[in-house]
Scaffold this motif. Structure first.
Motif, PDB file in Angstrom:
ATOM      1  N   LEU A 207       0.866  -1.179   0.000  1.00 59.38           N
ATOM      2  CA  LEU A 207       0.000   0.000   0.000  1.00 59.38           C
ATOM      3  C   LEU A 207       0.901   1.227   0.000  1.00 59.38           C
ATOM      4  CD1 LEU A 207      -2.563  -1.116   2.741  1.00 59.38           C
ATOM      5  CD2 LEU A 207      -2.770  -1.388   0.265  1.00 59.38           C
ATOM      6  N   ILE A 208       0.847   2.022  -1.067  1.00 51.88           N
ATOM      7  CA  ILE A 208       1.728   3.183  -1.136  1.00 51.88           C
ATOM      8  C   ILE A 208       0.910   4.464  -1.253  1.00 51.88           C
ATOM      9  CG2 ILE A 208       3.612   1.852  -2.159  1.00 51.88           C
ATOM     10  CD1 ILE A 208       2.957   3.284  -4.824  1.00 51.88           C
ATOM     11  N   GLY A 209       1.434   5.503  -0.621  1.00 49.02           N
ATOM     12  CA  GLY A 209       0.887   6.840  -0.739  1.00 49.02           C
ATOM     13  C   GLY A 209       1.915   7.748  -1.381  1.00 49.02           C
ATOM     14  N   GLY A 210       1.541   9.001  -1.556  1.00 49.84           N
ATOM     15  CA  GLY A 210       2.472   9.948  -2.140  1.00 49.84           C
ATOM     16  C   GLY A 210       2.437  11.285  -1.421  1.00 49.84           C
ATOM     17  N   ARG A 211       3.567  11.993  -1.406  1.00 51.66           N
ATOM     18  CA  ARG A 211       3.640  13.312  -0.786  1.00 51.66           C
ATOM     19  C   ARG A 211       4.671  14.156  -1.529  1.00 51.66           C
ATOM     20  NH1 ARG A 211       6.571  11.794   5.015  1.00 51.66           N
ATOM     21  NH2 ARG A 211       8.565  11.106   4.137  1.00 51.66           N
ATOM     22  N   ALA A 212       4.585  15.463  -1.323  1.00 54.52           N
ATOM     23  CA  ALA A 212       5.518  16.378  -1.992  1.00 54.52           C
ATOM     24  C   ALA A 212       6.883  16.377  -1.319  1.00 54.52           C
ATOM     25  CB  ALA A 212       4.939  17.788  -2.012  1.00 54.52           C
ATOM     26  N   ASP A 213       6.897  16.357   0.028  1.00 57.31           N
ATOM     27  CA  ASP A 213       8.154  16.279   0.780  1.00 57.31           C
ATOM     28  C   ASP A 213       7.834  15.778   2.175  1.00 57.31           C
ATOM     29  OD1 ASP A 213       7.318  18.503   2.427  1.00 57.31           O
ATOM     30  OD2 ASP A 213       8.088  19.882   0.893  1.00 57.31           O
ATOM     31  N   ALA A 214       8.854  15.708   3.022  1.00 55.24           N
ATOM     32  CA  ALA A 214       8.694  15.130   4.349  1.00 55.24           C
ATOM     33  C   ALA A 214       7.742  15.925   5.231  1.00 55.24           C
ATOM     34  CB  ALA A 214      10.057  15.010   5.031  1.00 55.24           C
ATOM     35  N   ASN A 215       7.478  17.186   4.883  1.00 55.86           N
ATOM     36  CA  ASN A 215       6.587  18.011   5.698  1.00 55.86           C
ATOM     37  C   ASN A 215       5.162  18.083   5.133  1.00 55.86           C
ATOM     38  OD1 ASN A 215       8.685  18.796   7.537  1.00 55.86           O
ATOM     39  ND2 ASN A 215       9.451  20.199   5.959  1.00 55.86           N
ATOM     40  N   SER A 216       4.897  17.352   4.060  1.00 58.56           N
ATOM     41  CA  SER A 216       3.595  17.417   3.393  1.00 58.56           C
ATOM     42  C   SER A 216       2.704  16.270   3.843  1.00 58.56           C
ATOM     43  CB  SER A 216       3.777  17.354   1.873  1.00 58.56           C
ATOM     44  OG  SER A 216       4.600  18.388   1.411  1.00 58.56           O
ATOM     45  N   GLY A 230      -0.311  22.347  -5.086  1.00 60.91           N
ATOM     46  CA  GLY A 230      -0.085  21.941  -6.463  1.00 60.91           C
ATOM     47  C   GLY A 230       1.253  21.288  -6.742  1.00 60.91           C
ATOM     48  N   ARG A 231       2.081  21.125  -5.730  1.00 61.92           N
ATOM     49  CA  ARG A 231       3.384  20.503  -5.953  1.00 61.92           C
ATOM     50  C   ARG A 231       3.229  19.018  -6.268  1.00 61.92           C
ATOM     51  NH1 ARG A 231       7.148  21.256  -1.110  1.00 61.92           N
ATOM     52  NH2 ARG A 231       5.188  21.041   0.066  1.00 61.92           N
ATOM     53  N   SER A 232       4.131  18.490  -7.080  1.00 62.09           N
ATOM     54  CA  SER A 232       4.088  17.088  -7.449  1.00 62.09           C
ATOM     55  C   SER A 232       4.357  16.207  -6.232  1.00 62.09           C
ATOM     56  CB  SER A 232       5.132  16.801  -8.531  1.00 62.09           C
ATOM     57  OG  SER A 232       5.146  15.437  -8.866  1.00 62.09           O
ATOM     58  N   THR A 233       3.544  15.168  -6.065  1.00 60.06           N
ATOM     59  CA  THR A 233       3.711  14.247  -4.930  1.00 60.06           C
ATOM     60  C   THR A 233       4.524  13.035  -5.388  1.00 60.06           C
ATOM     61  OG1 THR A 233       1.546  13.293  -5.451  1.00 60.06           O
ATOM     62  CG2 THR A 233       1.616  14.976  -3.742  1.00 60.06           C
ATOM     63  N   ASP A 234       5.764  13.308  -5.781  1.00 60.20           N
ATOM     64  CA  ASP A 234       6.617  12.260  -6.331  1.00 60.20           C
ATOM     65  C   ASP A 234       7.224  11.358  -5.262  1.00 60.20           C
ATOM     66  OD1 ASP A 234       6.206  13.109  -8.916  1.00 60.20           O
ATOM     67  OD2 ASP A 234       7.918  14.483  -8.902  1.00 60.20           O
ATOM     68  N   GLU A 235       7.255  11.826  -4.019  1.00 52.23           N
ATOM     69  CA  GLU A 235       7.879  11.019  -2.966  1.00 52.23           C
ATOM     70  C   GLU A 235       6.924   9.916  -2.535  1.00 52.23           C
ATOM     71  OE1 GLU A 235       9.498  11.569   1.607  1.00 52.23           O
ATOM     72  OE2 GLU A 235       9.749  13.234   0.188  1.00 52.23           O
ATOM     73  N   ILE A 236       7.310   8.670  -2.779  1.00 59.64           N
ATOM     74  CA  ILE A 236       6.475   7.509  -2.473  1.00 59.64           C
ATOM     75  C   ILE A 236       6.660   7.115  -1.011  1.00 59.64           C
ATOM     76  CG2 ILE A 236       6.049   5.078  -2.984  1.00 59.64           C
ATOM     77  CD1 ILE A 236       5.096   7.019  -5.114  1.00 59.64           C
ATOM     78  N   VAL A 237       5.560   6.837  -0.330  1.00 56.16           N
ATOM     79  CA  VAL A 237       5.585   6.409   1.068  1.00 56.16           C
ATOM     80  C   VAL A 237       4.878   5.064   1.165  1.00 56.16           C
ATOM     81  CG1 VAL A 237       4.921   6.949   3.431  1.00 56.16           C
ATOM     82  CG2 VAL A 237       5.523   8.806   1.849  1.00 56.16           C
ATOM     83  N   GLU A 238       5.611   4.028   1.574  1.00 57.83           N
ATOM     84  CA  GLU A 238       4.977   2.724   1.769  1.00 57.83           C
ATOM     85  C   GLU A 238       4.306   2.702   3.136  1.00 57.83           C
ATOM     86  OE1 GLU A 238       5.967  -2.075   1.672  1.00 57.83           O
ATOM     87  OE2 GLU A 238       7.377  -0.635   0.784  1.00 57.83           O
ATOM     88  N   LEU A 239       3.032   2.348   3.140  1.00 55.55           N
ATOM     89  CA  LEU A 239       2.227   2.395   4.349  1.00 55.55           C
ATOM     90  C   LEU A 239       1.954   0.987   4.870  1.00 55.55           C
ATOM     91  CD1 LEU A 239      -0.356   5.006   3.030  1.00 55.55           C
ATOM     92  CD2 LEU A 239       1.466   5.463   4.682  1.00 55.55           C
ATOM     93  N   GLY A 273       0.139   6.477   9.157  1.00 54.26           N
ATOM     94  CA  GLY A 273       1.078   7.236   8.350  1.00 54.26           C
ATOM     95  C   GLY A 273       0.437   7.996   7.210  1.00 54.26           C
ATOM     96  N   ALA A 274      -0.865   7.783   6.963  1.00 51.48           N
ATOM     97  CA  ALA A 274      -1.566   8.494   5.891  1.00 51.48           C
ATOM     98  C   ALA A 274      -2.346   9.671   6.471  1.00 51.48           C
ATOM     99  CB  ALA A 274      -2.501   7.554   5.143  1.00 51.48           C
ATOM    100  N   ASP A 275      -2.734  10.585   5.600  1.00 46.22           N
ATOM    101  CA  ASP A 275      -3.519  11.745   6.022  1.00 46.22           C
ATOM    102  C   ASP A 275      -4.902  11.789   5.388  1.00 46.22           C
ATOM    103  OD1 ASP A 275      -1.661  13.528   7.717  1.00 46.22           O
ATOM    104  OD2 ASP A 275      -0.415  13.009   5.986  1.00 46.22           O
ATOM    105  N   ILE A 276      -5.221  10.792   4.564  1.00 42.14           N
ATOM    106  CA  ILE A 276      -6.521  10.690   3.917  1.00 42.14           C
ATOM    107  C   ILE A 276      -7.062   9.285   4.162  1.00 42.14           C
ATOM    108  CG2 ILE A 276      -7.768  10.740   1.706  1.00 42.14           C
ATOM    109  CD1 ILE A 276      -6.837  13.458   2.547  1.00 42.14           C
TER     110      ILE A 276
END
Length: 333
Positions: A207-216, A230-239, A273-276
């Motif tokens: 299960l992966i999510g995405g974020r713009a950076d470590a503070n997003s 509007g920043r690209s959420t290229d940073e992949i976060v495995e949840l 670890g997710a926000d949605i």
């Protein structure tokens, strides 16, 4: 979702990202009540009659309207009109699609029945656009079997006089109160690069999510762009596949195509670890035991059943851990 890998577009100097695409189909029967006005119109069609309704300005509206287009007051004065009329305008259907009245070229026509002041759209059975013109006289071709739907009019056909029909067939039957409309939509979906990564990860049990950076914020599923800035959420976060129920619903009403016998629970699960939160089924306990803050984990289907879909997770079930503190998820409701 399943599908073949397709190449996306991009600058010639950069390799195009691989994305998934698939032919999808949505099909179901839509059942609706028709009310007293349209119900009487459809009941009339079943009996071989065309019924309109008179407005405050004296016009006869076909099909009948429930409310006056001039005053918005309810309408009640029904008027039977002829099943013969005049073409007001038309359009040629050169390439019919599945579900249309004919599997060969035909015309669509707006026809004003004798005695009516508005026009009704239906198919006109002609073999060439040279046979159609505004002002031509046409008549209803009634369906061999009538059930109380617009399809009781099989089509229009050229003619000056009413076609032979079984007058008032079904007049003594129960009035029409509802109709079933088949919905069948086929389309091709091409996943975004972020969605493609998410779907491919599901085939690996991740299960992966995405974020713009470590503070997003971490979005699950990944959205490709942060809706905040509007920043690209290229940073992949495995949840992890554990989380907390934020809100839920106990489903008690059966419906067509239902896979689980009610009652059961659908809930928004906020993965750790997710926000949605994500909507899914909750099983493994009595529906009355489900509550906000309950800790749950994913129950995966057998690996051989996995595909490009979150349905790889069959459901969530309680972990047995203490409930999460409300403050830990109150901003995610």
């Amino acid at each position: 979702m399943t599908g073949a890998i397709a190449k996306g577009s991009g600058p010639e100097s950069e390799p195009a990202p691989e994305v998934l695409s698939a032919e999808l189909r949505m099909k179901f029967d839509y059942t609706r009540s028709v009310g007293p006005i349209i119900g009487r119109f459809l009941t009339g069609l079943r009996a071989g009659r065309i019924s309109g309704i008179r407005g405050s300005d004296g016009r006869v509206l076909v099909p009948p309207a429930e409310y006056d287009p001039v005053t918005a007051e309810p309408l009640t004065e029904f008027v039977d009109v002829a099943d013969v009329g005049t073409v007001q305008s038309w359009s040629w259907e050169a390439e019919p699609v599945a579900g249309q009245p004919f599997d060969r070229p035909f015309a669509w026509a707006l026809v004003k029945f004798d005695g009516a002041d508005t026009a009704l759209l239906h198919a006109l059975d002609v073999t060439s656009p040279d046979e159609v013109r505004s002002g031509m006289r046409v008549r209803v071709r009634w369906a061999a079997e009538r059930t109380g739907s617009i399809h009781d009019i099989a089509c229009f056909e050229p003619g000056e006089t009413s076609s032979a029909r079984a007058a008032d067939a079904g007049a003594d039957s129960e009035p029409v109160t509802g109709i079933v409309t088949p919905i069948n939509l086929s389309y091709k979906h091409s996943a975004s690069p972020a969605e493609t990564a998410y779907l491919k990860a599901l085939t690996e049990g991740k299960l992966i999510g995405g974020r713009a950076d470590a503070n997003s914020k971490v979005y699950f599923p990944p959205r490709g762009a942060d809706p905040i800035d509007g920043r690209s959420t290229d940073e992949i976060v495995e949840l992890p596949d554990t989380g907390t129920i934020t809100t839920y619903c106990i489903v008690n009403v059966p419906f067509m195509g239902q896979k689980i016998k009610p009652p059961y629970v659908t809930a928004y699960v906020l993965l750790d670890g997710a926000d949605i939160p994500v909507l899914h089924r909750v099983l493994g306990c009595d529906p009355s035991e489900v509550r906000m803050g309950m800790r749950v984990r994913a129950v995966w289907k057998p690996r051989e059943e996995w595909g490009y879909t979150l349905e790889n997770v069959d459901h969530f079930e309680p972990t047995g851990e203490p409930d999460a503190d409300y403050d830990s998820y109150r901003h995610h409701l």
